[in-house]
Write an enzyme that holds these catalytic residues in place. Structure first.
Site, PDB file in Angstrom:
ATOM      1  CB  CYS A 201      -0.913  -0.020   1.230  1.00 18.20           C
ATOM      2  SG  CYS A 201      -1.912   1.466   1.368  1.00 18.20           S
TER       3      CYS A 201
ATOM      4  CB  CYS B 212      -0.560   2.571   4.019  1.00 20.93           C
ATOM      5  SG  CYS B 212      -2.058   1.889   3.333  1.00 20.93           S
ATOM      6  CG  ASP B 213       3.216   1.311   4.464  1.00 27.43           C
ATOM      7  OD1 ASP B 213       2.822   1.802   5.528  1.00 27.43           O
ATOM      8  OD2 ASP B 213       2.948   0.153   4.108  1.00 27.43           O
TER       9      ASP B 213
END
Ligand code: NAP
Length: 341
Positions: free
Chosen positions: A139, A142-143
């Site tokens: 992701c 997300c990261d």
């Protein structure tokens, strides 16, 4: 949750992504008071997306998280109830159906909509189990921000991989897309954006064999293999080229697998890849009467937010119709013959 074994819901929706929420809006508006079970990824894949540009009605695009939050508010407004819990056990052989949740609760329902979506696929590279979450991610939204100034790899050649690469290019020093063939699967518009981006490079006919690093150091590098005819990991006993590269992050964008493990021991039909099989024609009915499918869990082909919302509404309408025309308490549970059989 306040459920006891005596409470029987009219309709339970497993999954709170766009398909589950759309089903919840329709079921709630039909006064069926649906219970929506939010599993391990509440809100589903859209919560991991930045901008959704192709959902009808948003000419400037809409944030994936915003779309989900608005959908949940819409379903709640009409009386849908939400609770957390992953389904760990399923008894679809008796009516009402029973679901055992990770919370220890048992939920009983006359009808069931399965809208559990799909989760990110892993490629099977060496060390991926150890390094997932330590510089290896599925992701980018997300990261990605953890990789400012890093060189990173994105694995895959579809729209997800292009989206990840474009997002990561905002943070990373360089982004290299590693694709196992010499042709992208992604849509023309996403391919063009990535191919024309100054910070994104492409490694064709190449695959990820091993990821280097540890949970202490994070990802430090990777071993790539390539073969002029593509699919090099299937040709390791031939003349493939190995190359070690130094990178600070690896992102998988290689598609998804349907979340249907909890249905494996039931009479609901699953195909070879685990997708829930619905009956032929314009329906969301499964092989078990009273169980309906919606969204990516039953759709290996389209997998769009808007098609998931569409099948969610269909599942709720099919369930409503079935509840109206059937007495689910006395109706025996007999798997239906699929019209394709
Ligand atoms: P996908 O279209 O199935 O693409 C998966 C990619 O990963 C393919 O290029 C595939 O290679 C590669 N791959 C699969 N397994 C692999 C493995 N073990 N090792 C190396 N590579 C592997 O999946 P997706 O990109 O997640 O897209 C799914 C659906 O969502 C599509 O309909 C897509 O249009 C949609 N989507 C749309 C957007 C958008 O419009 N912004 C964003 C994301 C997703 P091959 O090509 O060789 O098979």
């Amino acid at each position: 949750m306040s459920d006891t074994r005596d409470d029987v819901h009219e309709i339970v929706i497993v999954g709170s992504g766009v398909a589950g929420l759309s089903a919840a809006v329709y079921a709630a508006r039909a006064d069926l008071e649906p219970l929506v079970l939010e599993g391990p990824e509440p809100g589903g894949q859209l919560t991991l997306t930045t901008e959704v540009e192709n959902y009808l009605g948003f000419p400037e695009g809409v944030g994936g998280m915003e779309l989900i939050q608005q959908g949940k508010a819409q379903a709640s407004r009409f009386g849908a109830e939400f609770t957390h819990g992953t389904v760990e056990g399923t008894d679809l052989e008796e009516r009402p159906f029973e679901l055992e949740l990770s919370t220890g609760d048992t939920v009983r329902t006359r009808s069931l909509i399965v809208a559990t979506g799909a989760s990110a696929r892993w490629v099977g590279a060496e060390n991926e189990d150890e390094l997932m979450g330590y510089g290896l991610s599925t992701c980018a939204t997300c990261d990605g921000a953890f990789h400012r100034g890093d060189d990173v790899l994105v694995i895959g050649g579809g729209d997800s991989a292009m989206e990840e690469a474009l997002f990561l290019a905002k943070f990373a020093d360089s982004v290299t897309v590693v694709h196992r063939r010499d042709e992208l699967r992604a849509s023309d518009i996403m391919s063009r954006r990535a191919l024309e981006h100054d910070s994104i490079e492409f490694r064709w006919n190449t695959e990820l064999l091993e990821i280097h690093g540890s949970q202490e150091t994070g990802v430090t590098g990777a071993t790539l293999v390539s073969h002029p005819d593509g699919h090099p990991t299937a040709k390791l006993d031939e003349d493939v080229t190995h190359e070690d590269v130094e990178v600070g992050g690896v992102f998988y964008g290689v598609g998804h697998v349907p979340n249907t493990n909890f249905l494996e021991a039931t009479s609901v039909d699953l195909d070879d890849e685990g997708y829930l099989v619905t009956r032929d024609g314009m329906t969301t009915e499964t092989a078990v009467e009273g169980v309906f499918g919606a969204g990516d869990v039953m759709d290996p082909d389209y997998r769009q937010a808007i098609t998931a919302a569409g099948t969610g509404s269909m599942a709720a309408l099919d369930a409503e119709d079935w509840l109206e025309t059937t007495d689910p308490v006395i109706e025996p549970v007999t798997p239906m013959a699929n019209s394709s059989d």
